[in-house]
Design a protein around this motif. Structure first.
Motif, PDB file in Angstrom:
ATOM      1  N   LEU A 187      57.202  -4.846  -8.896  1.00  0.00           N
ATOM      2  CA  LEU A 187      58.659  -4.929  -8.829  1.00  0.00           C
ATOM      3  C   LEU A 187      59.122  -6.320  -8.396  1.00  0.00           C
ATOM      4  N   SER A 188      58.391  -6.916  -7.446  1.00  0.00           N
ATOM      5  CA  SER A 188      58.757  -8.270  -7.008  1.00  0.00           C
ATOM      6  C   SER A 188      58.598  -9.271  -8.138  1.00  0.00           C
ATOM      7  N   ALA A 189      57.626  -9.057  -8.992  1.00  0.00           N
ATOM      8  CA  ALA A 189      57.395  -9.980 -10.100  1.00  0.00           C
ATOM      9  C   ALA A 189      58.491  -9.909 -11.144  1.00  0.00           C
ATOM     10  N   VAL A 190      59.042  -8.802 -11.352  1.00  0.00           N
ATOM     11  CA  VAL A 190      60.032  -8.655 -12.430  1.00  0.00           C
ATOM     12  C   VAL A 190      61.450  -8.597 -11.891  1.00  0.00           C
TER      13      VAL A 190
ATOM     14  N   ARG B 192      48.687   2.615  -4.412  1.00  0.00           N
ATOM     15  CA  ARG B 192      49.550   2.688  -5.596  1.00  0.00           C
ATOM     16  C   ARG B 192      50.942   2.178  -5.291  1.00  0.00           C
ATOM     17  N   ALA B 193      51.473   2.438  -4.090  1.00  0.00           N
ATOM     18  CA  ALA B 193      52.798   1.939  -3.709  1.00  0.00           C
ATOM     19  C   ALA B 193      52.794   0.419  -3.577  1.00  0.00           C
ATOM     20  N   ALA B 194      51.709  -0.153  -2.998  1.00  0.00           N
ATOM     21  CA  ALA B 194      51.629  -1.616  -2.875  1.00  0.00           C
ATOM     22  C   ALA B 194      51.616  -2.277  -4.236  1.00  0.00           C
TER      23      ALA B 194
ATOM     24  N   GLY C   8      41.491  13.508   2.140  1.00  0.00           N
ATOM     25  CA  GLY C   8      41.367  12.241   2.863  1.00  0.00           C
ATOM     26  C   GLY C   8      41.623  11.033   1.992  1.00  0.00           C
ATOM     27  N   ARG C   9      41.261  11.097   0.746  1.00  0.00           N
ATOM     28  CA  ARG C   9      41.447   9.954  -0.158  1.00  0.00           C
ATOM     29  C   ARG C   9      42.870   9.844  -0.666  1.00  0.00           C
ATOM     30  N   LEU C  10      43.622  10.925  -0.642  1.00  0.00           N
ATOM     31  CA  LEU C  10      44.961  10.917  -1.234  1.00  0.00           C
ATOM     32  C   LEU C  10      45.905   9.940  -0.540  1.00  0.00           C
ATOM     33  N   PRO C  11      46.034   9.879   0.811  1.00  0.00           N
ATOM     34  CA  PRO C  11      46.968   8.919   1.420  1.00  0.00           C
ATOM     35  C   PRO C  11      46.615   7.475   1.088  1.00  0.00           C
ATOM     36  N   ARG C  12      45.324   7.166   1.107  1.00  0.00           N
ATOM     37  CA  ARG C  12      44.936   5.805   0.780  1.00  0.00           C
ATOM     38  C   ARG C  12      45.277   5.471  -0.658  1.00  0.00           C
ATOM     39  N   ALA C  13      45.049   6.394  -1.516  1.00  0.00           N
ATOM     40  CA  ALA C  13      45.370   6.137  -2.922  1.00  0.00           C
ATOM     41  C   ALA C  13      46.869   5.966  -3.118  1.00  0.00           C
TER      42      ALA C  13
END
Length: 468
Positions: A358-361, A350-352, A341-346
């Motif tokens: 990536l937007s910063a650099v 992590r993707a966000a 259950g915790r894996l999708p949220r994690a």
């Protein structure tokens, strides 16, 4: 013979009247005594105890015969010594048969023995007991020297007479119990020379190579049927006893019947009461072995069955005592569900974070990428310009060469083309010069090139026709 009386001796020997006794030499007197003794006594039988027995390297034997009051020298020549039924030794009481004679070399009388026997069974037993004690003192009869017989000998060596009933009894008994390969070493088992041949046979079996053409026995049987003590005496001889004690192969003695005892019995690794019993001691009964193997197989199968049943019972008891599998794995299952259950949220978090980073650099990365691409393009363009400069046709003009073209600008590379064009332009590194060949065009002909490039500038003129 009476000699005349003489009142005294003079300085020189003189022959007197009526003297009929001339002086004899020592040899003459010794030989006269020898003839007298040999004629008077001839063959005699003499009883006495052997003393100082010695066997010379020549084979002759020298000793003395004595009793309580006197002694006499004796000699046994080699030919007679070889026929003696026993081996003489000190202390043995014997009856010697021979001729009485003298030995002139030492003024001794002696008996030349032709035959010799022990003086009765008592003397024989006394000699046997003396020999037994002497060999026992050397340790030849010690129990520590005796070896265990092989359980299943592949080859058995038998030392016995090949014509008697003994060998047939041994072979028959071996065939009944467990057929085994037998090698017979034939020997006489009594009489003259029997002991020497028996000892040689025992040593002969021990000398066979382990992997030679003749198989080496794993066990030796020395066998003989029953008989009197005189008949069995060959197996009491010292050389036979020593051969048995020194044998590298385990040895069974089977001499005589159960009540008979010889010295080889003490030196052997095992004594059998009879030759048939020796065969029984040598090998097991094959039928009994097969029955034993079958019984062991059944017992082994039964033991395995019992062990398997007991192991199954212990396993069942152990399983009953264990908790249920759901109880054992419940914590782990719950943990897996929690992690699932915790894996999708994690992953979403992590993707966000990755997109934000990536937007910063991204702007800086785009600028760096454009700069790298522009720099690579500039480097490639510079390389192309350098190649173009090297390949430009006017580059050699700076080193003193000239390029010839017609008025339309076509580069001429052959003299025939220059003559045909007539009006030419000569291009140098610092400018262009017009020129005319002044020659009428001729029919095309082959002109050989004398250099790898057009000839330009000479004292004869810019262009001359090639010499014929």
């Amino acid at each position: 013979m009476d000699l005349p009386e003489d009142s005294g001796g003079g300085l020189l020997a003189e022959a007197k009247a009526g003297d009929n006794a001339p002086a004899l030499t020592v040899t003459e007197l010794s030989m006269s005594l020898k003839r007298t003794i040999e004629t008077s006594f001839g063959r005699v039988r003499l009883r006495g105890e052997i003393s100082g027995f010695k066997r010379h390297a020549s084979g002759h034997c020298y000793f003395s015969l004595k009793d309580e009051g006197a002694c006499m020298d004796a000699v046994v020549w080699r030919t007679s010594a070889q026929t003696l039924a026993f081996r003489p030794e000190d202390g043995a009481e014997v009856i010697a048969t021979g001729k009485l004679t003298t030995y002139p070399g030492r003024s001794k009388y002696q008996i030349v023995v032709e035959r010799m026997e022990l003086a009765g069974e008592g003397a024989l037993m006394a000699l046997l007991d003396k020999r037994r004690r002497a060999l026992a003192a050397e340790g030849l009869f010690e129990g520590s020297r005796k070896r265990k017989l092989p359980f299943m000998p592949r080859v058995i060596g038998v030392v016995t007479s090949p014509t008697g009933a003994v060998i047939r009894d041994i072979l028959h008994r071996l065939e009944d119990r467990c057929p085994t390969r037998v090698i017979v070493w034939p020997v006489p088992v009594q009489g003259e020379g029997a002991s020497t041949k028996v000892a040689a046979a025992i040593r002969g079996f021990g000398a066979i190579e382990a992997r030679g053409p003749v198989p080496r026995p794993d066990l030796i049987i020395v066998a003989r049927g029953g008989g009197s003590i005189e008949d069995l005496w060959a197996f009491n001889e010292e050389e036979v006893v020593r051969a048995a004690a020194e044998s590298p192969i385990p040895l069974i003695s089977a001499v005589g019947h159960e009540t008979d005892t010889t010295l080889i019995d003490f030196a052997s690794d095992m004594r059998a009461p009879t030759p048939t019993a020796a065969a029984e001691l040598a090998v097991p009964v094959r039928a009994e072995l097969m029955a034993l193997v079958d019984d062991l197989g059944r017992r082994s199968a039964s033991c395995l069955t019992v062990q398997a049943r007991r192991a199954r019972e212990r396993l069942d008891l152990t399983l009953h005592r264990w908790p249920q599998p759901e109880t054992l794995f419940a914590p782990a299952t719950q943990k897996v569900d929690d992690l699932t259950g915790r894996l999708p949220r994690a992953l979403s978090a992590r993707a966000a974070h990755a997109r934000a980073d990536l937007s910063a650099v991204a702007p800086r990365l785009r600028l760096e990428l454009l700069s790298d691409r522009v720099q690579r393009a500039q480097d490639q363009l510079a390389s192309l310009w350098r190649l173009a400069e090297l390949a430009h046709p006017d580059r050699p003009l700076k080193r003193g060469f000239a390029r010839v073209t017609d008025r339309e600008g076509k580069t001429l590379t052959h003299a025939a083309e220059a003559v045909a064009a007539r009006n030419l332009q000569l291009h140098f590194g610092d400018g262009t010069v017009d020129a005319t060949t002044g020659l009428e065009p001729k029919a095309p002909q082959r002109v050989e090139r004398k250099a790898s490039r057009p000839y330009v500038g000479s004292q004869r003129g810019l262009f001359d026709e090639p010499e014929e």
